[in-house]
Design a protein around this motif. Structure first.
Motif, short mmCIF file in Angstrom:
data_model
loop_
_atom_site.label_atom_id
_atom_site.label_comp_id
_atom_site.label_asym_id
_atom_site.label_seq_id
_atom_site.Cartn_x
_atom_site.Cartn_y
_atom_site.Cartn_z
N ARG A 199 -2.31 -1.03 11.50
CA ARG A 199 -2.64 -1.85 12.68
C ARG A 199 -4.04 -2.45 12.57
O ARG A 199 -4.25 -3.63 12.88
CB ARG A 199 -2.51 -1.02 13.95
N ASP A 200 -5.01 -1.64 12.13
CA ASP A 200 -6.39 -2.12 12.01
C ASP A 200 -6.48 -3.28 11.03
O ASP A 200 -7.15 -4.28 11.29
CB ASP A 200 -7.32 -1.00 11.57
N ILE A 201 -5.83 -3.15 9.89
CA ILE A 201 -5.89 -4.21 8.88
C ILE A 201 -5.18 -5.46 9.39
O ILE A 201 -5.70 -6.57 9.28
CB ILE A 201 -5.29 -3.74 7.55
N CYS A 202 -4.00 -5.28 9.96
CA CYS A 202 -3.25 -6.43 10.49
C CYS A 202 -4.06 -7.15 11.57
O CYS A 202 -4.00 -8.38 11.67
CB CYS A 202 -1.90 -6.00 11.04
N SER A 203 -4.82 -6.41 12.37
CA SER A 203 -5.59 -7.03 13.45
C SER A 203 -6.71 -7.92 12.89
O SER A 203 -7.22 -8.79 13.60
CB SER A 203 -6.18 -5.97 14.38
N LYS A 204 -7.09 -7.72 11.66
CA LYS A 204 -8.14 -8.52 11.04
C LYS A 204 -7.59 -9.77 10.34
O LYS A 204 -8.36 -10.63 9.91
CB LYS A 204 -8.93 -7.67 10.06
N ALA A 205 -6.27 -9.86 10.25
CA ALA A 205 -5.64 -11.03 9.60
C ALA A 205 -5.84 -12.27 10.47
O ALA A 205 -5.81 -12.19 11.70
CB ALA A 205 -4.16 -10.77 9.37
N HIS A 206 -6.03 -13.39 9.81
CA HIS A 206 -6.24 -14.65 10.51
C HIS A 206 -4.96 -15.45 10.72
O HIS A 206 -4.95 -16.42 11.47
CB HIS A 206 -7.24 -15.51 9.73
N CYS A 207 -3.90 -15.04 10.03
CA CYS A 207 -2.64 -15.78 10.13
C CYS A 207 -1.48 -14.87 9.69
O CYS A 207 -1.70 -13.78 9.16
CB CYS A 207 -2.69 -17.03 9.26
N ASP A 208 -0.26 -15.35 9.89
CA ASP A 208 0.92 -14.57 9.52
C ASP A 208 0.98 -14.31 8.02
O ASP A 208 1.41 -13.24 7.60
CB ASP A 208 2.20 -15.28 9.98
N ALA A 209 0.57 -15.27 7.21
CA ALA A 209 0.61 -15.08 5.76
C ALA A 209 -0.27 -13.90 5.34
O ALA A 209 0.11 -13.11 4.47
CB ALA A 209 0.16 -16.36 5.05
N GLU A 210 -1.43 -13.76 5.96
CA GLU A 210 -2.29 -12.61 5.66
C GLU A 210 -1.66 -11.31 6.16
O GLU A 210 -1.66 -10.30 5.45
CB GLU A 210 -3.67 -12.80 6.29
N ARG A 211 -1.09 -11.33 7.36
CA ARG A 211 -0.44 -10.13 7.91
C ARG A 211 0.72 -9.68 7.03
O ARG A 211 0.97 -8.48 6.88
CB ARG A 211 0.06 -10.40 9.33
N ARG A 212 1.44 -10.63 6.44
CA ARG A 212 2.58 -10.27 5.58
C ARG A 212 2.15 -9.57 4.29
O ARG A 212 2.98 -8.94 3.64
CB ARG A 212 3.43 -11.50 5.28
N LYS A 213 0.89 -9.67 3.92
CA LYS A 213 0.40 -8.99 2.73
C LYS A 213 0.23 -7.49 2.95
O LYS A 213 0.14 -6.72 2.00
CB LYS A 213 -0.94 -9.58 2.29
N VAL A 214 0.16 -7.07 4.21
CA VAL A 214 -0.10 -5.67 4.54
C VAL A 214 1.22 -4.90 4.53
O VAL A 214 2.16 -5.26 5.23
CB VAL A 214 -0.81 -5.54 5.91
N ILE A 215 1.26 -3.85 3.72
CA ILE A 215 2.45 -3.00 3.62
C ILE A 215 2.05 -1.55 3.85
O ILE A 215 0.88 -1.19 3.74
CB ILE A 215 3.18 -3.17 2.26
N ARG A 216 3.04 -0.72 4.16
CA ARG A 216 2.80 0.71 4.36
C ARG A 216 3.23 1.47 3.11
O ARG A 216 4.34 1.26 2.61
CB ARG A 216 3.62 1.22 5.54
N MET A 217 2.38 2.37 2.67
CA MET A 217 2.72 3.22 1.53
C MET A 217 4.03 3.94 1.79
O MET A 217 4.90 4.03 0.91
CB MET A 217 1.59 4.23 1.27
N ALA A 218 4.22 4.43 3.01
CA ALA A 218 5.41 5.22 3.33
C ALA A 218 6.71 4.43 3.18
O ALA A 218 7.76 5.02 2.94
CB ALA A 218 5.31 5.77 4.75
N ASP A 219 6.65 3.12 3.28
CA ASP A 219 7.85 2.30 3.12
C ASP A 219 8.38 2.33 1.69
O ASP A 219 9.49 1.87 1.43
CB ASP A 219 7.59 0.86 3.54
#
Length: 165
Positions: free
Chosen positions: A95-115
């Motif tokens: 959540r913290d990393i996604c909140s720092k994204a400036h756009c959807d493309a940046e948010r899509r780069k964030v993945i969870r290790m558990a996945d």
């Protein structure tokens, strides 16, 4: 360096440097060092410039890992553009990393290790072992090894899914 995949691993003084060492070893052992650039960082300024927690270094060394990545803080101005994937160890970091994204493309780069867990599919994160004992560090390493294997398998098939949850 000819890099085709860049991975940024998050967790901080214990988990992310361990993930950095483990993923680097897996990539090196597979003869794919030139295809990956791997780095780790924490979301906050704590421990910047320090070696990883000595307990994680000790437990990692028992498994053959050199966990020695110097801590640095995530830099949203550069890291989103510099890395293809940003791997979070737990939901809070996600959540913290996604909140720092400036756009959807940046948010899509964030993945969870558990996945990408293969053996530990019932687990939902890599718990922070910092306040725990040796068993907590061993569990964190087990989970990180499992997640790194899963991520590498997916990257090898180019079938990685981002933001799957």
């Amino acid at each position: 360096m000819d890099k085709t995949n860049t991975l940024h691993l998050f967790g901080h003084i214990c988990r992310s440097p361990a993930a950095n060492a483990i993923m680097q070893k897996y990539v090196d052992d597979a003869g794919m060092s030139g295809k990956f650039y791997i780095d780790s960082a924490g979301i906050g300024p704590w421990h910047v410039g320090q070696l990883p927690d000595k307990r994680m270094r000790r437990h990692g060394a028992k498994r053959g890992y050199s966990i020695d990545h110097i801590a640095r803080q995530f830099d949203a101005r550069h890291d989103f553009s510099d890395f293809d994937y940003i791997v979070a160890m737990d939901d809070e970091n996600y959540r913290d990393i996604c909140s720092k994204a400036h756009c959807d493309a940046e948010r899509r780069k964030v993945i969870r290790m558990a996945d990408y867990f293969i053996r530990y599919r019932e687990r939902t994160s890599v718990p922070d072992p910092y306040y725990g004992d040796g068993e907590d560090f061993e569990l964190a390493l087990d989970l990180i090894e499992d997640g790194c294997s899963g991520i590498l398998d997916k990257l090898n098939t180019r079938d990685i899914e981002v933001n799957s949850k």
